[in-house]
Enzyme design. Structure first.
Site, short mmCIF file in Angstrom:
data_model
loop_
_atom_site.label_atom_id
_atom_site.label_comp_id
_atom_site.label_asym_id
_atom_site.label_seq_id
_atom_site.Cartn_x
_atom_site.Cartn_y
_atom_site.Cartn_z
N HIS A 96 0.91 -1.16 0.00
CA HIS A 96 0.00 0.00 0.00
C HIS A 96 0.94 1.20 0.00
CE1 HIS A 96 -3.85 2.05 1.76
NE2 HIS A 96 -2.97 3.01 1.46
N HIS A 98 3.30 4.08 0.40
CA HIS A 98 3.60 4.93 1.56
C HIS A 98 4.93 5.62 1.32
CE1 HIS A 98 5.00 0.82 2.19
NE2 HIS A 98 6.04 1.33 2.84
P1 5GP Z 1 8.36 -0.62 3.43
O1 5GP Z 1 9.40 -1.63 3.87
O2 5GP Z 1 7.19 -1.31 2.77
O3 5GP Z 1 8.89 0.51 2.63
O4 5GP Z 1 7.85 0.05 4.76
C1 5GP Z 1 6.89 -0.50 5.59
C2 5GP Z 1 7.00 0.21 6.91
O5 5GP Z 1 5.81 -0.01 7.64
C3 5GP Z 1 8.15 -0.30 7.77
O6 5GP Z 1 9.04 0.79 8.07
C4 5GP Z 1 7.46 -0.85 9.02
O7 5GP Z 1 8.17 -0.59 10.20
C5 5GP Z 1 6.12 -0.14 8.99
N1 5GP Z 1 5.02 -0.89 9.57
C6 5GP Z 1 4.72 -2.20 9.34
N2 5GP Z 1 3.63 -2.56 10.05
C7 5GP Z 1 3.25 -1.45 10.73
C8 5GP Z 1 2.18 -1.20 11.65
O8 5GP Z 1 1.36 -2.07 11.97
N3 5GP Z 1 2.09 0.06 12.15
C9 5GP Z 1 2.98 1.04 11.82
N4 5GP Z 1 2.79 2.24 12.39
N5 5GP Z 1 3.99 0.84 10.96
C10 5GP Z 1 4.12 -0.39 10.43
ZN ZN Z 2 -4.25 -0.94 1.72
#
Ligand code: 5GP
Ligand code: ZN
Length: 112
Positions: A96, A98
């Site tokens: 999703h 971000h």
């Molecule tokens: P990506 O690795 O996809 O770029 O980043 C995902 C981010 O989401 C990670 O930095 C991880 O710590 C954060 N994250 C994963 N699950 C949760 C959650 O349940 N709550 C929050 N606040 N952050 C989350």
């Molecule tokens: Zn979503």
């Protein structure tokens, strides 16, 4: 909203988060595992898988709030970094879109 999407569940309030900004199109909340003193995720409320799938006006709306959120989290003056991990090689773990806003200390480079 997508079934089993952790960020959709946060947006719906099914999983708690510490929100720092919210409007009708987007939300920003603190990352649960911060990589720096300030680590906030900015994302659309609509389930959009990644930056490639995101309509430009929605992306523009989110980016338009960066200054405000940087000010509110105290990193506007000294600087910060935006990161958009995309796909497997890009290190995206939550499908999703971000945008990571990271700051509060001097950040290293390169990130890999
Ligand atoms: P990506 O690795 O996809 O770029 O980043 C995902 C981010 O989401 C990670 O930095 C991880 O710590 C954060 N994250 C994963 N699950 C949760 C959650 O349940 N709550 C929050 N606040 N952050 C989350
Ligand atoms: Zn979503």
């Amino acid at each position: 909203m997508a079934e089993n999407c952790i960020f959709c569940k946060i947006i719906k309030g099914e999983i708690p988060s510490v929100k720092v900004y919210e409007d009708e199109k987007m939300v920003a909340f603190k990352d649960v595992a911060p990589a720096a003193p300030v680590h906030v995720l900015l994302l659309p409320k609509e389930h959009v898988e990644n930056i490639v799938a995101c309509p430009a006006p929605l992306l523009s709306h989110i980016l338009g709030k960066v200054e405000l959120i940087a000010k509110e989290t105290g990193v506007a003056e000294k600087g910060f970094r935006l990161v958009i991990n995309t796909g497997a090689d890009g290190g995206q773990t939550v499908p999703h879109l971000h945008i990571h806003l990271i700051g509060g200390k001097e950040l290293g480079w390169p990130p890999c």
